[in-house]
Design an enzyme around this catalytic site. Sequence first.
Site, PDB file in Angstrom:
ATOM      1  N   LYS A 117       0.869  -1.194   0.000  1.00 56.21           N
ATOM      2  CA  LYS A 117       0.000   0.000   0.000  1.00 56.21           C
ATOM      3  C   LYS A 117       0.897   1.232   0.000  1.00 56.21           C
ATOM      4  CE  LYS A 117      -0.257   1.886   3.593  1.00 56.21           C
ATOM      5  NZ  LYS A 117      -0.199   2.565   4.887  1.00 56.21           N
TER       6      LYS A 117
ATOM      7  N   ASP B 104      -5.494   0.709   8.846  1.00 55.00           N
ATOM      8  CA  ASP B 104      -5.461   0.685   7.387  1.00 55.00           C
ATOM      9  C   ASP B 104      -5.667  -0.713   6.801  1.00 55.00           C
ATOM     10  OD1 ASP B 104      -3.004  -0.223   8.032  1.00 55.00           O
ATOM     11  OD2 ASP B 104      -1.877   1.390   7.070  1.00 55.00           O
TER      12      ASP B 104
HETATM   13  O1  C5P Z   1      -3.892   1.073  13.800  1.00 57.83           O
HETATM   14  P1  C5P Z   1      -2.427   0.853  13.749  1.00 57.83           P
HETATM   15  O2  C5P Z   1      -1.988  -0.372  14.467  1.00 57.83           O
HETATM   16  O3  C5P Z   1      -1.889   0.950  12.356  1.00 57.83           O
HETATM   17  O4  C5P Z   1      -1.786   2.111  14.524  1.00 57.83           O
HETATM   18  C1  C5P Z   1      -0.568   2.064  15.238  1.00 57.83           C
HETATM   19  C2  C5P Z   1      -0.438   3.310  16.112  1.00 57.83           C
HETATM   20  O5  C5P Z   1      -0.283   4.479  15.295  1.00 57.83           O
HETATM   21  C3  C5P Z   1      -1.620   3.617  16.983  1.00 57.83           C
HETATM   22  O6  C5P Z   1      -1.534   2.943  18.222  1.00 57.83           O
HETATM   23  C4  C5P Z   1      -1.511   5.131  17.183  1.00 57.83           C
HETATM   24  O7  C5P Z   1      -0.547   5.450  18.154  1.00 57.83           O
HETATM   25  C5  C5P Z   1      -0.968   5.593  15.851  1.00 57.83           C
HETATM   26  N1  C5P Z   1      -2.035   6.001  14.922  1.00 57.83           N
HETATM   27  C6  C5P Z   1      -2.650   7.235  15.099  1.00 57.83           C
HETATM   28  N2  C5P Z   1      -3.640   7.623  14.237  1.00 57.83           N
HETATM   29  C7  C5P Z   1      -4.004   6.810  13.205  1.00 57.83           C
HETATM   30  C8  C5P Z   1      -3.378   5.564  13.001  1.00 57.83           C
HETATM   31  C9  C5P Z   1      -2.402   5.189  13.894  1.00 57.83           C
HETATM   32  O8  C5P Z   1      -2.326   7.994  16.027  1.00 57.83           O
HETATM   33  N3  C5P Z   1      -4.945   7.227  12.362  1.00 57.83           N
END
Ligand code: C5P
Length: 290
Positions: free
Chosen positions: A12, A137
């Site tokens: 991606k 995502d």
């Molecule tokens: O959802 P994912 O595991 O990809 O996100 C990892 C970390 O990135 C989250 O715990 C958060 O700290 C940060 N994040 C965020 N805002 C988002 C996606 C991720 O702050 N939209």
Amino acid sequence: MSGGILEIANAKINLSLRIRGKRPDGYHLLESLVLFADAADRITCRNAEALSLDVTGPFAPALAGDEDNLILKAARIFAGALGREPALAFALEKNLPVASGIGGGSADAAAAIRAMIRLWGDPPGSIAGIAVQLGADVPVCVGKRPSMMWGIGEQTRDAGLLPDLDAVLVNPGVAVSTPAVFSRLKAPSVDGATPPAPLPHLATLDGLLDWLADNPNDLQAPAIEIAPVIGDVLETLEKSAGARLARMSGSGATCFALYGNPFDAAEAAADLARQHPGWWVTATRLRGGQ
Ligand code: C5P
């Protein structure tokens, strides 16, 4: 790889990534134009006695000892939704660098979901509802379509027809922590997401580049603060012959450059691989849906 159902987990690429604010729970609201590359991991899945995951491929060592791989989590959640045991044997050919801003783990989890749908049928409720439990995502990776994503990443809509893009992807071999990059942002507090403005018609490379000039990746600067080598990668890509744009994807450290034709991209990739034998470099095509 073992037999069974095959699914391709395409990388991606966030062509743009704007941060619009921060929710009370700490998650950030974003808007990102996402395309999927031909560069991919490969996943197979078959019915078995018990849940297992066999990892091979160039980046398999980076996942050694990872008991909680997102593919296994996806299997547990998906099987749970159907009220059955996750008795599946997965094999993953890990071709993409891990923790690198091109959605490797998310794309793998999404591919596992597509494989389980083919094997067992649709789960009750929404597929996006299952996908978002695995990461912000993952929903966009299930569809693998050129998309505009927003909210924390869980809202997606079709981006319309974009051109296919000849690109080079480069990862300098540093893993960048996504929470660490987000935590460096000073985003305004917001409660809820509003859908982004409709995209203009972006059917040519020049039109897309104009739009991208006004829509950067807001995570690039904080990621360079954490891993300055990302700045070196971007400078090297910008200087490569024929490069029209060089930018970081996601929260890094993988960067991409766009070229006007596949020959410039292939030549740039060969030069970069020669000059930087420690970097992961690949020429690929980003699919615009045409
Ligand atoms: O959802 P994912 O595991 O990809 O996100 C990892 C970390 O990135 C989250 O715990 C958060 O700290 C940060 N994040 C965020 N805002 C988002 C996606 C991720 O702050 N939209």
